[in-house]
Design a protein around this motif. Structure first.
Motif, PDB file in Angstrom:
ATOM      1  N   THR A  17       0.862  -1.245  -0.119  1.00 48.18           N
ATOM      2  CA  THR A  17      -0.015  -0.099   0.023  1.00 48.18           C
ATOM      3  C   THR A  17       0.764   1.188  -0.092  1.00 48.18           C
ATOM      4  N   ASP A  18       0.585   2.235  -0.929  1.00 52.70           N
ATOM      5  CA  ASP A  18       1.199   3.438  -1.172  1.00 52.70           C
ATOM      6  C   ASP A  18       0.761   4.166   0.342  1.00 52.70           C
ATOM      7  N   LEU A  19      -0.148   3.956   0.780  1.00 49.50           N
ATOM      8  CA  LEU A  19      -0.739   4.700   2.230  1.00 49.50           C
ATOM      9  C   LEU A  19       0.479   4.629   3.285  1.00 49.50           C
ATOM     10  N   ASN A  40      -7.123  -2.893   7.293  1.00 48.52           N
ATOM     11  CA  ASN A  40      -8.056  -2.258   6.524  1.00 48.52           C
ATOM     12  C   ASN A  40      -8.592  -0.911   6.954  1.00 48.52           C
ATOM     13  N   ASP A  41      -7.871  -0.321   7.858  1.00 48.27           N
ATOM     14  CA  ASP A  41      -8.317   1.201   8.312  1.00 48.27           C
ATOM     15  C   ASP A  41      -8.064   2.018   6.933  1.00 48.27           C
ATOM     16  N   HIS A  42      -8.828   2.941   6.745  1.00 46.64           N
ATOM     17  CA  HIS A  42      -8.629   3.716   5.675  1.00 46.64           C
ATOM     18  C   HIS A  42      -7.184   4.539   5.441  1.00 46.64           C
ATOM     19  N   ARG A  43      -6.535   4.704   6.540  1.00 44.57           N
ATOM     20  CA  ARG A  43      -5.165   5.312   6.692  1.00 44.57           C
ATOM     21  C   ARG A  43      -4.135   4.162   6.081  1.00 44.57           C
ATOM     22  N   VAL A  44      -4.666   2.742   6.107  1.00 45.29           N
ATOM     23  CA  VAL A  44      -3.489   1.789   5.677  1.00 45.29           C
ATOM     24  C   VAL A  44      -3.931   0.924   4.332  1.00 45.29           C
ATOM     25  N   GLY A  45      -5.154   0.623   4.386  1.00 45.66           N
ATOM     26  CA  GLY A  45      -5.884   0.576   2.838  1.00 45.66           C
ATOM     27  C   GLY A  45      -5.526  -0.850   2.418  1.00 45.66           C
ATOM     28  N   VAL A  46      -5.159  -1.778   3.312  1.00 47.21           N
ATOM     29  CA  VAL A  46      -4.957  -3.276   3.048  1.00 47.21           C
ATOM     30  C   VAL A  46      -6.237  -4.111   2.940  1.00 47.21           C
ATOM     31  N   SER A  47      -6.240  -4.893   1.611  1.00 44.78           N
ATOM     32  CA  SER A  47      -7.423  -5.809   1.613  1.00 44.78           C
ATOM     33  C   SER A  47      -7.128  -7.244   2.129  1.00 44.78           C
TER      34      SER A  47
ATOM     35  N   THR B 264      -2.282  -0.674  -3.246  1.00 51.12           N
ATOM     36  CA  THR B 264      -3.259   0.481  -2.810  1.00 51.12           C
ATOM     37  C   THR B 264      -2.461   1.480  -3.141  1.00 51.12           C
ATOM     38  N   TYR B 273      -8.475   6.168  -1.646  1.00 58.33           N
ATOM     39  CA  TYR B 273      -7.504   5.389  -2.558  1.00 58.33           C
ATOM     40  C   TYR B 273      -8.208   4.155  -3.276  1.00 58.33           C
TER      41      TYR B 273
END
Lengths: 98, 418
Positions: A17-19, A40-47, B264, B273
């Motif tokens: 993740t680029d985040l 999966n926090d929106h500041r991490v964004g991993v699925s 992401t 994102y």
């Protein structure tokens, strides 16, 4: 020498993740409270699917704990800090000082 | 005046406190977790600031953990034996800004690695399946050509506990003709994982120190492919296909597929994102489980062979501090095409009977949009819209539907609340 597990976990997350941005020296991470968040926090964004790549990369970085890392569920709702504590325990159990 | 006082109280940071002690089994150190970052000041890591029991545990050092600013790591002269009750009391701890707390205390009992692992595995199994989480979303209202009725979209992925092997169950079902894919799949899947950054992490695994890791990371972060892709998934699955609520048509199918998954990537500043995947090649092969079913020329064995390709993307936006009523948006768009090398059974909505498809291409697309308007301690709520078009095996019932529903789901990921 003690192994910096937090650094390797942060790099493995940043690989999917680029985040998440990691600076190795001096150690810093963005977001700064990364280890208090879930994957999966929106500041991490991993699925969930990206958890597979996170685990594969972490196993390569910490081969002594590979078997126990396999046991981590590919569920992005897991807390990053709790996963890190588990990996630290697995490494220590394998005889690596953490 | 009352409003100003309330605003001032709201703006005050939460008091500093210890959330837990983490005693890593067999280690000569333990972590004290605080609810927020501890300040980088000498007083926080002064040995005289800590009272530790049992007194037989001699403290060598206290240090902030570079990447975990809410932790103080206490290193001891010896390892902690399982069963030892450890209690810490800090004289004064300084947090962010002017925040300070005195006499913070916590205790925990050291356990064996087996017990530590058991507790972790129990914790991660305690999460609800996504279908339970979205239980209210799974019952939706659907509008096809006529009428409005209900439906179900269920996906379960229980963990088999074997590395790389998972089981799955998926049902796509609706009571409305024209909106019912009649799709049921259940089986087991083995997944091979090829991370794009695998070579870099293999080198990190052999690195002597952090300086070497810094060099390795710098050397590997230049390629466009590495910047875009997280890696490749190679799946092998065996599954049973059925009609959702009956097995009038059922197939046993073996499947293999290759997927490229992106990392992401940022979208709309720091609040959004996207990520995506491409499935350029997949093959499904198998046979029907019913003999002499359908068609004018009965056949002994109903063989199946399909080429499969697909792609999908997810867009996400969340800003609970936004002045706009829409605080969180999730958009999922997925499409799959199958080329049938043999004709297969098909459901005819007009006659309510199964006959046979021709060979050729069958596609299916689904777009899901979730718009969240608010949240509480119990969960988030909003609207869900879904558009489905195409046909899915095993009966290729044609679908063209727009679905709309209210959404209430538990917020068991970490969330910001306003």
């Amino acid at each position: 020498m003690r192994v910096d597990v937090e650094l390797r976990v942060a790099l493995a997350i940043a690989s999917v993740t680029d985040l998440v941005k990691v600076t190795v020296e001096p150690p810093s991470v963005e977001p700064p409270d990364l280890f208090a968040l879930t994957f999966n926090d929106h500041r991490v964004g991993v699925s969930n699917e990206q958890m597979s790549f996170f685990k594969a990369n972490l196993k390569l970085a910490l081969p002594e704990a590979a078997t126990e890392i396999d046991g981590i569920k590919e569920d992005a709702r897991l807390n990053i800090g709790e996963v890190t504590d588990f990996v630290r325990a697995a490494l220590q159990h394998a005889g690596v000082d953490v | 005046m009352v409003l100003l006082a309330a605003a001032a109280a709201f703006a005050q940071p939460a008091p500093l406190k210890i959330t837990k002690l983490v005693l890593i089994p067999d280690a000569d150190n333990f972590d004290v977790n605080f609810n927020q970052a501890v300040a980088d000041v000498a007083g926080n890591v002064d040995l005289a600031n800590l009272t530790l029991t049992p007194a037989s545990l001699a403290v060598k050092s206290i240090a902030r953990v570079g990447l975990r600013p809410n932790i103080l790591r206490v290193t001891l002269a010896s390892k902690i034996k399982p069963g030892t009750a450890v209690r810490v009391v800090f004289g004064t701890i300084q947090g962010p800004g002017e925040l300070e707390a005195r006499g913070l205390a916590a205790e925990a009992v050291a356990v064996t690695f087996e017990d530590f692992k058991k507790a972790f595995l129990k914790m991660q199994e305690s999460f609800k399946a996504s279908s339970e989480k979205n239980i209210f979303a799974s019952g939706f209202v659907t509008t096809a050509s006529t009428g409005t009725q209900g439906g179900m979209d269920l996906a379960l992925n229980p963990n088999l506990g074997i590395p790389g092997l998972t089981s799955f169950l998926q049902i796509k079902k609706s009571t409305q003709a024209g909106a019912d894919p009649k799709n049921f799949e259940a089986g087991a899947r083995y997944r091979g994982v090829l991370p794009t950054a695998g070579k870099m992490f293999a080198e990190i695994g052999r690195a002597a120190d952090e300086a070497a890791i810094a060099s390795i990371v710098a050397a590997h972060q230049k390629g466009i492919w590495q910047q875009l892709m997280a890696g490749t998934l190679v799946d092998f699955a065996g599954k049973l296909e059925g009609m959702g609520t009956s097995f009038a048509v059922a197939n046993f199918v073996g499947e293999s597929a290759v997927q490229f998954r992106t990392r992401t990537k940022r979208f709309v500043g720091r609040h959004g994102y996207w990520r995506g995947y491409l499935l350029p090649f997949g093959f499904e092969g198998g046979r029907g489980l019913e003999e002499n079913a359908g068609g004018t020329v009965p056949r002994k064995v109903d063989w199946l062979a399909r080429y499969k390709a697909g792609l999908g993307t997810t867009f996400f936006y969340e800003n609970w501090y936004s002045e706009f009523p829409i605080r969180r948006v999730e958009l999922d768009a997925n499409g799959v095409v199958r080329n049938l090398f043999f004709d297969e059974r098909r459901y005819d909505a007009a006659t309510k009977l199964t006959d046979r498809t021709g060979k050729g291409v069958r596609g299916y697309g689904q777009v899901d949009l979730k718009i969240y308007l608010g949240q509480s301690e119990k969960g988030r709520y909003g609207l869900r819209l879904s558009y489905n078009r195409g046909s899915l095996p095993p009966v290729y019932s044609r679908v063209k539907s727009f679905q709309f529903g209210f959404l209430i789901e538990t917020s068991d990921d970490s969330v910001e609340r306003r």
